[in-house]
Write a protein that holds these residues in place. Structure first.
Motif, PDB file in Angstrom:
ATOM      1  N   ALA A   7       7.943  -4.726   8.642  1.00 37.17           N
ATOM      2  CA  ALA A   7       8.186  -4.944   7.214  1.00 37.17           C
ATOM      3  C   ALA A   7       8.499  -3.622   6.517  1.00 37.17           C
ATOM      4  O   ALA A   7       9.413  -3.552   5.690  1.00 37.17           O
ATOM      5  N   LEU A   8       7.766  -2.576   6.869  1.00 36.39           N
ATOM      6  CA  LEU A   8       8.020  -1.265   6.269  1.00 36.39           C
ATOM      7  C   LEU A   8       9.338  -0.672   6.742  1.00 36.39           C
ATOM      8  O   LEU A   8      10.009   0.040   5.989  1.00 36.39           O
ATOM      9  N   ASP A  11      11.873  -2.634   4.651  1.00 42.50           N
ATOM     10  CA  ASP A  11      11.780  -2.317   3.227  1.00 42.50           C
ATOM     11  C   ASP A  11      10.669  -1.297   3.012  1.00 42.50           C
ATOM     12  O   ASP A  11       9.492  -1.665   2.952  1.00 42.50           O
ATOM     13  N   ARG A  13       9.512  -0.017   0.547  1.00 39.93           N
ATOM     14  CA  ARG A  13       8.698  -0.278  -0.642  1.00 39.93           C
ATOM     15  C   ARG A  13       7.751  -1.457  -0.438  1.00 39.93           C
ATOM     16  O   ARG A  13       7.009  -1.826  -1.352  1.00 39.93           O
ATOM     17  N   PHE A  14       7.766  -2.055   0.744  1.00 42.36           N
ATOM     18  CA  PHE A  14       6.925  -3.220   1.033  1.00 42.36           C
ATOM     19  C   PHE A  14       5.470  -2.982   0.635  1.00 42.36           C
ATOM     20  O   PHE A  14       4.863  -3.809  -0.030  1.00 42.36           O
ATOM     21  N   LEU A  17       4.304  -3.310  -2.937  1.00 42.52           N
ATOM     22  CA  LEU A  17       4.264  -4.657  -3.490  1.00 42.52           C
ATOM     23  C   LEU A  17       2.988  -5.411  -3.123  1.00 42.52           C
ATOM     24  O   LEU A  17       2.795  -6.541  -3.549  1.00 42.52           O
ATOM     25  N   THR A  18       2.121  -4.785  -2.342  1.00 41.47           N
ATOM     26  CA  THR A  18       0.892  -5.446  -1.908  1.00 41.47           C
ATOM     27  C   THR A  18      -0.307  -4.882  -2.654  1.00 41.47           C
ATOM     28  O   THR A  18      -0.279  -3.752  -3.133  1.00 41.47           O
TER      29      THR A  18
END
Length: 191
Positions: A7-8, A11, A13-14, A17-18
Motif C-alpha cells: 500500500a505504501l 501510495d 501517503r497511505f 490517511l490512517t
C-alpha cells in the motif's frame, strides 16, 4: 505487513490517511527454548514477514503505534487443551479451529485480541524501531533503540508489547471463537 508495504509502495501517503498501523513482527530479545527461533535468524526478523519489500517504508511511515513482536508471542501456545476447550462450541469459527489448529504459537491471535482489548498487555516499552536493509547477514533484522539512543534516520517510536495476562488472553480468545456471530445462522438451522 506485506499489504502495508505494498500500500505504501502504491501510495506513499497511505499512512497519513490512517489513524494508526499496528504492525506484527520482528524480534528484539525473545526468551524461549524453541531452537527454531534461534537457529533461523530470518524467523526473528521483519523481513520474513514482509517478503523482501522495502521494510523501512512502513516502519518510517509515521503511524505505527504498537507492535506485538516474536518476544511476546512465544509466551502463547495453541495447546491441545485449548483446542478441546474451543471444540465444545458449535460455532463455525470454533469448529474450524478445532478441526485445523495444531500446537503452535498464537502470533496472529495475540495481535488481534490485544488490538480488541489492550488491557491484556501488562508490560510494554517505547522503543525506536527500524529494519536492517543492508544486504548482509543481518538483513531484515529488527533494530531497536531506547529513546535518546536512536540514530535519528527516520525510525519510528513504537509501543513494543513485552508481557501479557495469559489467563485473560486465553479466556478472551476462547470467548471470541465460541460466541455466536450476530445475525449468522448455524448450519443445522439452514433449509
Amino acid at each position: 505487513m506485506t499489504d502495508l508495504a505494498l500500500a505504501l509502495a502504491l501510495d506513499p501517503r497511505f499512512a497519513e490517511l490512517t489513524k494508526e498501523l499496528i504492525v506484527m513482527g520482528g524480534s528484539i530479545n525473545p526468551q524461549t527454548d524453541d531452537p527454531n527461533l534461534h537457529s533461523r535468524p530470518s524467523a526473528n526478523s521483519i523481513s520474513g514477514w514482509i517478503r523482501k519489500l522495502p521494510a523501512p517504508s512502513f516502519t518510517r511511515a509515521g503511524r505505527v503505534s504498537s507492535s506485538p513482536t516474536v518476544d511476546i508471542s512465544v509466551k502463547t501456545r495453541m495447546e491441545k487443551s485449548l483446542i478441546e476447550q474451543v471444540r465444545k462450541s458449535p460455532t463455525p469459527a470454533a469448529q474450524y479451529v478445532a478441526k485445523y489448529a495444531e500446537a503452535n504459537y498464537l502470533w496472529d491471535e495475540l495481535a488481534a485480541v490485544a488490538w480488541l482489548d489492550p488491557s491484556i498487555i501488562t508490560k510494554s516499552q517505547k522503543l525506536y524501531i527500524d529494519v536492517n536493509v543492508d544486504r548482509g547477514a543481518g538483513y531484515g533484522d529488527t533494530l531497536a533503540w531506547a529513546p535518546g539512543q536512536q540514530p535519528g534516520i527516520g525510525e519510528q517510536l513504537v509501543e513494543v508489547q513485552q508481557d501479557l495476562d495469559k489467563v485473560k488472553f486465553y479466556n478472551e480468545y476462547v470467548e471470541l471463537l465460541t460466541r455466536p456471530t450476530p445475525g449468522a445462522r448455524n448450519e443445522r438451522d439452514r433449509p
